[in-house]
Design a protein around this motif. Structure first.
Motif, short mmCIF file in Angstrom:
data_model
loop_
_atom_site.label_atom_id
_atom_site.label_comp_id
_atom_site.label_asym_id
_atom_site.label_seq_id
_atom_site.Cartn_x
_atom_site.Cartn_y
_atom_site.Cartn_z
N GLY A 1 3.53 15.41 -1.57
CA GLY A 1 4.08 14.30 -2.33
C GLY A 1 5.58 14.15 -2.29
O GLY A 1 6.13 13.23 -2.89
N SER B 1 5.81 3.04 1.35
CA SER B 1 4.89 1.92 1.19
C SER B 1 5.02 1.01 2.40
O SER B 1 6.06 0.98 3.08
CB SER B 1 5.16 1.15 -0.10
OG SER B 1 6.42 0.53 -0.06
N LEU C 1 -2.13 6.90 3.90
CA LEU C 1 -2.18 5.79 2.94
C LEU C 1 -3.25 6.04 1.89
O LEU C 1 -4.37 6.48 2.20
CB LEU C 1 -2.49 4.48 3.67
CG LEU C 1 -1.44 3.98 4.65
CD1 LEU C 1 -1.95 2.75 5.39
CD2 LEU C 1 -0.13 3.68 3.93
N ASP C 2 -2.93 5.72 0.65
CA ASP C 2 -3.90 5.81 -0.43
C ASP C 2 -5.06 4.85 -0.14
O ASP C 2 -4.83 3.67 0.11
CB ASP C 2 -3.27 5.43 -1.77
CG ASP C 2 -2.16 6.37 -2.20
OD1 ASP C 2 -2.07 7.49 -1.65
OD2 ASP C 2 -1.38 5.98 -3.09
N GLY C 3 -6.27 5.35 -0.15
CA GLY C 3 -7.45 4.51 0.06
C GLY C 3 -7.76 4.18 1.51
O GLY C 3 -8.66 3.39 1.78
N HIS D 1 1.10 15.44 2.00
CA HIS D 1 0.20 16.25 1.19
C HIS D 1 0.85 16.73 -0.11
O HIS D 1 0.25 16.67 -1.19
CB HIS D 1 -0.29 17.46 2.00
CG HIS D 1 -1.35 18.23 1.31
ND1 HIS D 1 -1.09 19.40 0.63
CD2 HIS D 1 -2.67 17.98 1.18
CE1 HIS D 1 -2.22 19.85 0.12
NE2 HIS D 1 -3.20 19.02 0.44
N VAL E 1 0.86 -1.17 0.00
CA VAL E 1 0.00 0.00 0.00
C VAL E 1 0.90 1.22 0.00
O VAL E 1 1.87 1.29 0.75
CB VAL E 1 -0.92 0.00 1.26
CG1 VAL E 1 -1.82 1.21 1.26
CG2 VAL E 1 -1.73 -1.28 1.33
N GLN E 2 0.57 2.19 -0.83
CA GLN E 2 1.36 3.41 -0.96
C GLN E 2 0.80 4.51 -0.07
O GLN E 2 -0.41 4.58 0.16
CB GLN E 2 1.35 3.89 -2.42
CG GLN E 2 1.76 2.84 -3.43
CD GLN E 2 3.16 2.32 -3.21
OE1 GLN E 2 4.11 3.10 -3.12
NE2 GLN E 2 3.30 1.01 -3.11
N GLY E 3 1.69 5.38 0.38
CA GLY E 3 1.28 6.54 1.16
C GLY E 3 2.16 7.72 0.82
O GLY E 3 3.27 7.55 0.29
N SER E 4 1.68 8.92 1.12
CA SER E 4 2.49 10.11 0.88
C SER E 4 1.97 11.26 1.71
O SER E 4 0.83 11.27 2.17
CB SER E 4 2.46 10.51 -0.60
OG SER E 4 1.17 10.94 -0.98
N ARG F 1 7.22 9.92 0.18
CA ARG F 1 6.41 8.79 -0.24
C ARG F 1 6.94 7.53 0.42
O ARG F 1 8.14 7.39 0.64
CB ARG F 1 6.43 8.65 -1.76
CG ARG F 1 5.76 9.82 -2.47
CD ARG F 1 5.80 9.73 -3.99
NE ARG F 1 7.17 9.72 -4.50
CZ ARG F 1 7.77 8.66 -5.05
NH1 ARG F 1 7.15 7.51 -5.18
NH2 ARG F 1 9.02 8.74 -5.47
#
Length: 124
Positions: free
Chosen positions: A10, A15, A106-108, A8, A3-6, A13
């Motif tokens: 960018g 995972s 995390l994205d999502g 605000h 799972v990727q994260g970042s 970054r």
């Protein structure tokens, strides 16, 4: 699948191996102000993008056992890790090392879909 994260902006970054099933909402003085929902993984499982290291700033407080990491550009709190000189204090013999990361990045990530554990008390 990781799972990727970042942050605000960018610039930072990272995972992690999987979406967390539970997170902690800590009530200590710094965590209360940051508002993070913290998930944990083994330090080797947190993959910071190589170019992200230069974008990080760090802050240690209190007992100086951990470094709180955040993006120097947008200010998002990304993760914390044990300071090398205090690693043994953070993880006594038999305790698995861990790193805490801000699951909100995390994205999502859906905070309503995970168990939120409230920990810690008010300090300062």
């Amino acid at each position: 699948m990781s799972v990727q994260g970042s942050c605000h902006c960018g610039r930072v970054r990272f995972s992690v191996p999987e979406m967390p099933r539970e997170v902690k909402s800590c009530g200590c003085s710094i965590c209360r102000k940051l508002g993070n929902l913290t998930a944990y993984c083994h330090p080797d499982d947190f993959k910071l993008a190589p170019e992200s290291e230069a974008a990080l700033s760090r802050y240690s407080h209190g007992d100086r056992m951990i470094a709180l990491c955040f993006c120097a550009t947008c200010g998002c709190s990304t993760h914390w890790h044990a300071l090398p000189e205090r690693f043994a204090d953070c993880f006594p013999e038999g305790e698995a090392p861990r790193l805490g990361f801000n699951a909100r990045l995390l994205d999502g990530f859906d905070a309503g879909a995970v168990q939120v554990i409230v920990t810690g008390g008010r300090e300062g």
